[in-house]
Write an enzyme that holds these catalytic residues in place. Structure first.
Site: not given
Ligand SMILES: NC(=O)c1ccc[n+]([C@@H]2O[C@H](COP(=O)([O-])OP(=O)(O)OC[C@H]3O[C@@H](n4cnc5c(N)ncnc54)[C@H](O)[C@@H]3O)[C@@H](O)[C@H]2O)c1
Length: 333
Positions: A244, A187
């Site tokens: 994120t 990610k």
């Protein structure tokens, strides 16, 4: 329980404070004595301003501190996980459980971090990966946070759940360690791309597309490596991807924004002054994808931008003009 947290960056410090609040006897080990001394002197970590370090938290840079700990939390940057695990090996109590909270894949070997730790400390110690949408800054100030504890050893995954769980920190368990660790590492690559898109001035449509198709390719690699698709729809996959790619706390995203605005990638990474895991994870993810033969077009485009001198706009255009595809390989089968 006696616990040592190794690594006094933002994450190690936030977790040490949580564990102390949960009633454990906690030591926070710093890689450098200067770092330990600064924490002692200032009473806070500069990356967690306003979060006080109480005197009950033992601060040290002496690695022998791990001697009687029942639980070790490894929180260095991913590049230092092997050297930190190697240092603790000779001091480990025979029954000690190790928790890996760093996010990344090892450079050159492309091993996950629990695999790296197992190579260093041996297979006798149970190892758990703890991951999910969890900014240190927010855990530091006590906002409700939910993560997942992953281990092949159910007893250890549940032990970690018990030790970390509180009214403000909820912990689920799973046995899909590969899925959780790859979710955490991959990610960061997509977050860099989301940042680049923001830096270029593209909109929410572009970022949502990168996140959604990014998750598809993360899961594709994860499954090929033995993880489960559903893990990528969970806390360590989709959950961490959302946090994120959308938050200004994310250094990967902020670094991507600088690249999108024209800063050369290497310089943008240096200027962050903190570890930008996605920069390294992109090369490792591409190496893994090539090895197992899966397609990861966004990660490959990221590599061309990060290390190959491609302009972000060119890379985006290449992604947009790839050959036509079905959204799911399972359509019309
Ligand atoms: N910050 C977060 O919100 C967060 C949340 C979840 C996971 N993580 C992961 O935790 C890990 C640590 O992140 P952080 O934010 O605490 O980092 P940070 O940049 O705040 O701090 C890095 C720490 O690593 C230490 N260090 C540097 N070189 C070292 C070496 N060779 N050996 C041992 N230690 C060394 C530094 O002294 C410093 O204390 C990363 O893998 C990150 O992806 C971070």
């Amino acid at each position: 329980m006696k616990i040592t947290v190794l690594g006094s960056g933002g994450w190690g410090t936030a977790l040490a404070l949580l564990l102390l609040e949960n009633g454990h006897t906690v030591t926070l080990w710093s890689y450098k004595e200067e770092e330990s001394a600064a924490l002692r002197e200032k009473g806070e970590n500069p990356v967690l301003p306003g979060v006080a370090i109480p005197k009950e938290l033992t601060l040290t840079s002496d690695i022998a501190c791990v001697k009687d700990s029942g639980l070790l939390v490894l929180a260095p940057p991913s590049f230092a996980v092997r050297s930190t695990a190697a240092q603790v090996k000779s001091y480990l109590a025979p029954s000690a459980v190790i928790v890996s909270v760093s996010k990344g894949v090892e450079k050159d070997t492309s091993l996950t971090l629990t695999e790296v730790i197992a190579q260093e400390v041996g297979e006798d110690h149970p190892i758990v990966a703890l991951s999910g949408p969890s900014h240190a800054e927010e855990v530091g100030r006590g906002v409700p946070t939910v993560v997942v504890s992953a281990s092949k050893d159910e007893k250890s995954a549940k032990l970690v759940q018990d030790v970390f769980m509180s009214r403000r920190f909820r912990v689920y368990t799973t046995d899909d360690v590969v899925g959780v660790e790859l979710g955490a590492a991959l990610k960061n690559v997509i977050a860099l791309c989301a940042g680049i898109s923001d830096g270029l001035g593209y909109g929410d449509n572009t970022k949502a597309a990168l996140m959604t198709r990014g998750l598809t390719e993360m899961a594709r690699l994860g499954e090929a490596m033995g993880g489960r698709k559903e893990t990528f729809a969970g806390l360590a996959g989709l959950g961490d991807l959302i946090v994120t790619c959308t938050s200004m706390h994310s250094r990967n995203r902020r670094c991507g924004i600088a690249i999108g605005k024209g800063t050369p990638p290497e310089q943008a990474v240096k200027e962050m002054g903190m570890v930008v895991e996605g920069y390294y994870a992109a090369a490792n993810a591409k190496a893994l994808a090539d090895k197992v033969g899966v397609e990861m077009p966004i990660t490959q485009a990221a590599c061309r931008v990060l290390y190959g001198g491609s302009s972000p706009r060119e890379a985006m255009l290449e992604l947009m003009t790839r050959e036509r595809k079905q959204e799911s390989e399972e359509s019309w089968v």
